[in-house]
Design a protein around this motif. Structure first.
Motif, short mmCIF file in Angstrom:
data_model
loop_
_atom_site.label_atom_id
_atom_site.label_comp_id
_atom_site.label_asym_id
_atom_site.label_seq_id
_atom_site.Cartn_x
_atom_site.Cartn_y
_atom_site.Cartn_z
N VAL A 103 -51.51 -10.71 96.57
CA VAL A 103 -50.37 -11.42 97.16
C VAL A 103 -50.07 -12.69 96.37
CG1 VAL A 103 -49.61 -12.73 99.18
CG2 VAL A 103 -50.65 -10.48 99.47
N ALA A 104 -51.12 -13.42 95.98
CA ALA A 104 -50.93 -14.64 95.20
C ALA A 104 -50.25 -14.34 93.87
CB ALA A 104 -52.28 -15.32 94.97
N LEU A 105 -50.67 -13.24 93.24
CA LEU A 105 -50.08 -12.87 91.97
C LEU A 105 -48.61 -12.48 92.13
CD1 LEU A 105 -50.72 -12.47 88.98
CD2 LEU A 105 -51.39 -10.12 89.49
N LEU A 106 -48.31 -11.69 93.16
CA LEU A 106 -46.92 -11.29 93.40
C LEU A 106 -46.06 -12.49 93.77
CD1 LEU A 106 -47.34 -7.98 95.44
CD2 LEU A 106 -46.56 -8.21 93.09
N SER A 107 -46.58 -13.37 94.59
CA SER A 107 -45.80 -14.51 95.06
C SER A 107 -45.49 -15.48 93.93
CB SER A 107 -46.56 -15.25 96.17
OG SER A 107 -46.83 -14.39 97.24
N GLY A 108 -46.41 -15.61 93.00
CA GLY A 108 -46.21 -16.57 91.92
C GLY A 108 -45.49 -16.03 90.72
N LEU A 109 -45.71 -14.73 90.41
CA LEU A 109 -45.21 -14.20 89.16
C LEU A 109 -44.41 -12.92 89.28
CD1 LEU A 109 -48.48 -14.67 87.05
CD2 LEU A 109 -46.47 -16.14 87.01
N GLY A 110 -44.64 -12.15 90.38
CA GLY A 110 -44.05 -10.81 90.47
C GLY A 110 -42.56 -10.83 90.67
N GLY A 111 -41.94 -9.73 90.29
CA GLY A 111 -40.51 -9.55 90.54
C GLY A 111 -39.64 -10.31 89.57
N ASP A 112 -38.38 -10.33 89.84
CA ASP A 112 -37.37 -11.00 89.03
C ASP A 112 -37.11 -12.36 89.64
OD1 ASP A 112 -35.18 -11.87 87.64
OD2 ASP A 112 -34.28 -9.86 87.51
N SER A 113 -37.40 -13.42 88.92
CA SER A 113 -37.28 -14.77 89.46
C SER A 113 -35.85 -15.12 89.85
CB SER A 113 -37.80 -15.80 88.43
OG SER A 113 -37.05 -15.70 87.24
N ARG A 114 -34.89 -14.41 89.33
CA ARG A 114 -33.49 -14.72 89.65
C ARG A 114 -33.14 -14.30 91.08
NH1 ARG A 114 -30.67 -11.60 84.87
NH2 ARG A 114 -32.27 -10.13 85.59
N VAL A 115 -33.86 -13.33 91.62
CA VAL A 115 -33.50 -12.84 92.95
C VAL A 115 -34.65 -12.97 93.95
CG1 VAL A 115 -31.79 -11.23 92.08
CG2 VAL A 115 -34.15 -10.48 92.28
N THR A 116 -35.81 -13.44 93.48
CA THR A 116 -36.97 -13.55 94.35
C THR A 116 -37.21 -15.00 94.74
OG1 THR A 116 -37.98 -11.65 93.25
CG2 THR A 116 -39.43 -13.02 94.58
N SER A 117 -37.46 -15.25 96.01
CA SER A 117 -37.74 -16.61 96.46
C SER A 117 -39.06 -16.65 97.21
CB SER A 117 -36.61 -17.10 97.39
OG SER A 117 -36.66 -16.41 98.62
N VAL A 118 -39.69 -17.81 97.18
CA VAL A 118 -40.95 -17.98 97.91
C VAL A 118 -40.70 -17.81 99.40
CG1 VAL A 118 -42.78 -19.62 98.48
CG2 VAL A 118 -41.92 -19.48 96.14
N ALA A 119 -39.56 -18.29 99.89
CA ALA A 119 -39.24 -18.16 101.31
C ALA A 119 -39.14 -16.69 101.70
CB ALA A 119 -37.92 -18.88 101.63
N GLY A 120 -38.50 -15.88 100.86
CA GLY A 120 -38.39 -14.44 101.15
C GLY A 120 -39.75 -13.78 101.20
N VAL A 121 -40.63 -14.15 100.29
CA VAL A 121 -41.99 -13.60 100.27
C VAL A 121 -42.72 -13.97 101.55
CG1 VAL A 121 -44.24 -13.77 99.15
CG2 VAL A 121 -42.18 -13.47 97.76
N LEU A 122 -42.61 -15.23 101.96
CA LEU A 122 -43.30 -15.69 103.17
C LEU A 122 -42.74 -15.00 104.42
CD1 LEU A 122 -43.65 -19.52 102.44
CD2 LEU A 122 -45.42 -17.76 102.31
N ILE A 123 -41.43 -14.79 104.45
CA ILE A 123 -40.81 -14.10 105.59
C ILE A 123 -41.37 -12.68 105.71
CG2 ILE A 123 -38.64 -13.06 106.37
CD1 ILE A 123 -37.22 -15.59 105.35
#
Length: 335
Positions: A174-194
């Protein structure tokens, strides 16, 4: 135009639900036809959960492109519940010793489970506004890890070495996905936490569903849960101001198709299948959907939506799926 085929197909599905619930395995060595049918129905239901729930992340992602996420989820569950509940109730009343209406305790049990499970499901759509569907599925795959942690907290259950290792491995993923995974243009920390919060709520709802008093018919219980969860989502949608943001003329055709798919397959078919599988198969067996769904979701997201698979996404996904496999395999296969 396809109303009659749809209704007749749903009626047949209700019959399958009831037959799978009312059939019990025999104790002698002789295997009868009904027992074989019930076992086959349970495994087919698990296969449906594998494929359909794996594809719902893509459908949610497409739907929320032009629909408010909570309102879309409310429409999905309410329409499914309004179709499913009367059909299941009518079939249930034909069974011996059945009451004409579920009891208050059964309604309360289904309401608690439905609100926790389906509001969590709706909140995933909120997260998918800024999180790719494949990444969302990997985050939701942490449900068994949440189940383990909540069970330890509520029931003071002791974790073995393998389960503890699974939790730590999952946290690393989860830490790896939250910090680095996905496309940074469409991924937000808030979305991950939700989405992680939704996974925790789903885990809590699963625990409460096992403790609650619900009807013996999986189809009827699912219909009641869909109505309760859909009503809660509708209230939540209104409270967050989504009613004013909905413009029907701006909803795309593919979002409507995604909503239809979610109603028929994601809610009516797969949610019923999950209810049957949970009751008929060992818990550890049913829990395998948690690491099959994200694999399907990631593949569909990459193939259909062109979602980018970064090395961090793949590595984080492998850690989470590996953690879930470790936890599930080491858990007792109780029903």
């Amino acid at each position: 135009m396809a109303i009659l085929p749809l209704v007749s197909g749903l009626a047949a599905w209700q019959a399958l639900c009831v037959s799978a619930q009312t059939t019990r395995p025999v104790q002698n060595k002789e295997t009868t036809g009904p027992v074989r049918r019930a076992s086959l129905a349970a495994w087919i239901c698990l296969l449906i959960v594998y494929v359909v729930w794996g594809s719902t992340y893509l459908a949610i992602r497409v739907g929320v492109e032009t629909m408010p996420p909570l309102m879309m989820a409310a429409a999905r569950q309410l329409v499914a519940g309004l179709i499913m509940f009367p059909l299941a109730l009518r079939h249930w009343r034909k069974t011996p010793l059945a009451r004409r209406w579920p009891s208050r305790r059964e309604w309360l049990g289904c309401a608690i489970a439905g609100i926790l499970l389906l509001v969590a499901n709706g909140v995933v759509g909120v997260g998918e506004k800024t999180v790719p569907s494949g990444l969302a599925a990997l985050l939701v795959a942490t449900v068994p890890l949440w189940l383990l942690g909540i069970d330890a907290g509520l029931n003071h259950a002791r974790m073995g070495l393998a389960q503890l290792a699974g939790l730590l491995l999952g946290l690393a993923g989860v830490a790896l996905l939250s910090g680095l995974g996905g496309d940074s243009r469409v991924t937000s920390v808030a979305g991950v936490l939700i989405i992680l919060g939704a996974a925790a709520a789903w885990a809590l709802g699963t625990i409460m569903a096992r403790r609650a008093v619900i009807p013996s018919s999986a189809a009827l219980a699912s219909g009641m849960e869909l109505l309760a969860g859909g009503a809660a989502l509708l209230v939540l949608s209104g409270a967050t101001g989504e009613f004013s943001s909905l413009h029907l003329g701006q909803v795309s055709a593919r979002s409507w198709l995604a909503l239809g798919y979610l109603i028929v397959f994601g809610s009516i078919v797969a949610f019923s299948a999950y209810g049957i599988a949970v009751r008929a198969l060992p818990t550890a067996t049913v829990a395998t959907y948690a690491y099959v769904n994200p694999v399907i979701a990631v593949l569909l997201g990459a193939l259909i939506l062109n979602e980018r698979l970064t090395p961090a996404t793949i590595a984080g996904g492998v850690l989470i799926v590996g953690a879930v496999v470790l936890v599930v395999r080491r858990s007792p296969p109780a029903h």
